[in-house]
Design a protein around this motif. Structure first.
Motif, PDB file in Angstrom:
ATOM      1  N   ARG A 193      15.952  -7.020  -4.480  1.00  0.00           N
ATOM      2  CA  ARG A 193      16.700  -6.258  -3.477  1.00  0.00           C
ATOM      3  C   ARG A 193      16.410  -4.765  -3.620  1.00  0.00           C
ATOM      4  O   ARG A 193      16.103  -4.297  -4.703  1.00  0.00           O
ATOM      5  N   GLU A 194      16.506  -4.058  -2.508  1.00  0.00           N
ATOM      6  CA  GLU A 194      16.162  -2.634  -2.467  1.00  0.00           C
ATOM      7  C   GLU A 194      16.924  -1.859  -3.536  1.00  0.00           C
ATOM      8  O   GLU A 194      18.147  -1.947  -3.647  1.00  0.00           O
ATOM      9  N   ASP A 244       7.012  -8.873  -4.820  1.00  0.00           N
ATOM     10  CA  ASP A 244       7.977  -8.367  -3.841  1.00  0.00           C
ATOM     11  C   ASP A 244       8.640  -9.527  -3.083  1.00  0.00           C
ATOM     12  O   ASP A 244       8.026 -10.173  -2.244  1.00  0.00           O
ATOM     13  N   ARG A 253      11.583  -8.998  -1.405  1.00  0.00           N
ATOM     14  CA  ARG A 253      12.598  -8.378  -0.554  1.00  0.00           C
ATOM     15  C   ARG A 253      12.602  -8.929   0.871  1.00  0.00           C
ATOM     16  O   ARG A 253      13.661  -9.080   1.475  1.00  0.00           O
ATOM     17  N   VAL A 254      11.438  -9.216   1.411  1.00  0.00           N
ATOM     18  CA  VAL A 254      11.352  -9.672   2.801  1.00  0.00           C
ATOM     19  C   VAL A 254      10.983 -11.146   2.893  1.00  0.00           C
ATOM     20  O   VAL A 254      11.585 -11.912   3.643  1.00  0.00           O
ATOM     21  N   ASP A 255      10.015 -11.560   2.086  1.00  0.00           N
ATOM     22  CA  ASP A 255       9.479 -12.917   2.185  1.00  0.00           C
ATOM     23  C   ASP A 255       9.464 -13.575   0.809  1.00  0.00           C
ATOM     24  O   ASP A 255       8.706 -13.160  -0.074  1.00  0.00           O
TER      25      ASP A 255
END
Length: 300
Positions: free
Chosen positions: A96-97, A111, A113-115
């Motif tokens: 998470r950011e 990463d 966060r998105v996928d």
């Protein structure tokens, strides 16, 4: 086999548990506190042991994790180990950011966060694992062109589930069921007859798993035995799951019974199949083992 210690805060546990299970699925040994720390264990000692014995420490990066004293302590232990061994030990897992810690800024991170799948592939590549997908009962259709995977076993299991669901449905509605044999594998017909005044009204629905995509197709030919139905007669698409077929058949039966009444004739159920390969031989060996005190494999 690579191994990893997952450092995280409790708020991120749902994500971490999924990640831990997925890593184990592709052959990575995972130290996850929920699995490793038992009642009565010293938490500090178990964590120290986990960091020392595992090849990597994966830090789940989130705002709460970076403020966690436990995570800071685990990260400190891993950092000392990294300095001593001169190997890449700490693996940033960006969940998470948050503000990336200064000493991790120059490191390649996975990463998420998105996928999730993209992040998982990036993490798996660090362990030298290129194929992260694993065949399951839900996704076996994606592996039908993969010669290294026994996807047909999953196809058989799914059809067994289909037959069980539809025969149970037929039993509840007083319909008959007939499963196709070797001449028309992976097919089943549900049928019934209702007497109206001086004539009988017959109703049939046959379902077959066929085609390149292994889709379920339906036929409405006036034929109880599915072995006598041509493949080309299955021309109505139902779906790609047992649930889709069960719902379709349920509506079909319910509409008929509501319009013409519950069938009064005693239904029949033909659900046996012929053996495949050496199944009879294997079944006989299993029966011998069941009634034998010796449970080894030297005598068979």
């Amino acid at each position: 086999m690579p191994s990893i210690f997952l450092s995280h805060t409790s708020i991120d546990k749902p994500f971490v548990e999924k990640l831990a299970r997925d890593l184990k699925r592709i052959g990575v040994n995972v130290w996850y506190d929920k699995w490793e720390i038992k009642t009565g264990d010293s938490i500090t000692w178990k964590i120290e042991e986990g960091i020392r014995e595992n090849e990597y420490l994966g830090i789940i990066l989130s705002p709460e994790a970076l403020n966690s004293e436990w995570v800071k302590s685990e990260l400190g232990g891993a950092w000392v180990k990294q300095m001593q061994t001169k190997k890449v030990v700490v693996l940033p897992i960006y969940y998470r950011e948050c503000q990336m810690p200064f000493f991790l800024i120059d490191r390649k991170y996975a990463d998420f966060r998105v996928d999730y799948e993209q992040g998982f592939n990036e993490l798996a590549s660090i362990f030298g694992i290129k194929e992260t997908r694993a065949i399951t009962q839900d996704n076996w259709r994606k592996f039908t062109k993969n010669r290294k995977v026994n996807w047909k076993l999953y196809k058989i299991r799914e059809f067994e589930q289909l037959v069980t669901a539809l025969v149970d449905r037929a039993y509840d509605y007083n319909w008959s069921a007939w499963v196709g044999g070797t001449s028309n594998e992976y097919s089943i017909t549900l049928y019934c007859s209702v007497k109206q005044e001086n004539e009988y009204i017959h109703k049939h629905i046959s379902i077959k798993l066929l085609g390149e995509n292994n889709a379920y197709m339906a036929s409405f030919k006036n034929q109880a035995n599915p072995n006598n139905i041509k493949v080309s007669d299955f021309d109505t698409y139902i779906g790609n799951s047992v649930n889709a077929c069960d719902e379709y058949v349920w509506r079909f039966m319910d509409d008929f019974n509501s319009a013409f009444g519950i069938p009064q004739e005693r239904p029949s159920y033909f659900t046996e199949r012929f053996s495949r390969g050496n199944e009879i031989h294997e079944a006989a060996k299993e029966m011998i083992r069941k009634f034998n005190w010796y449970k080894g494999d030297k005598l068979y």
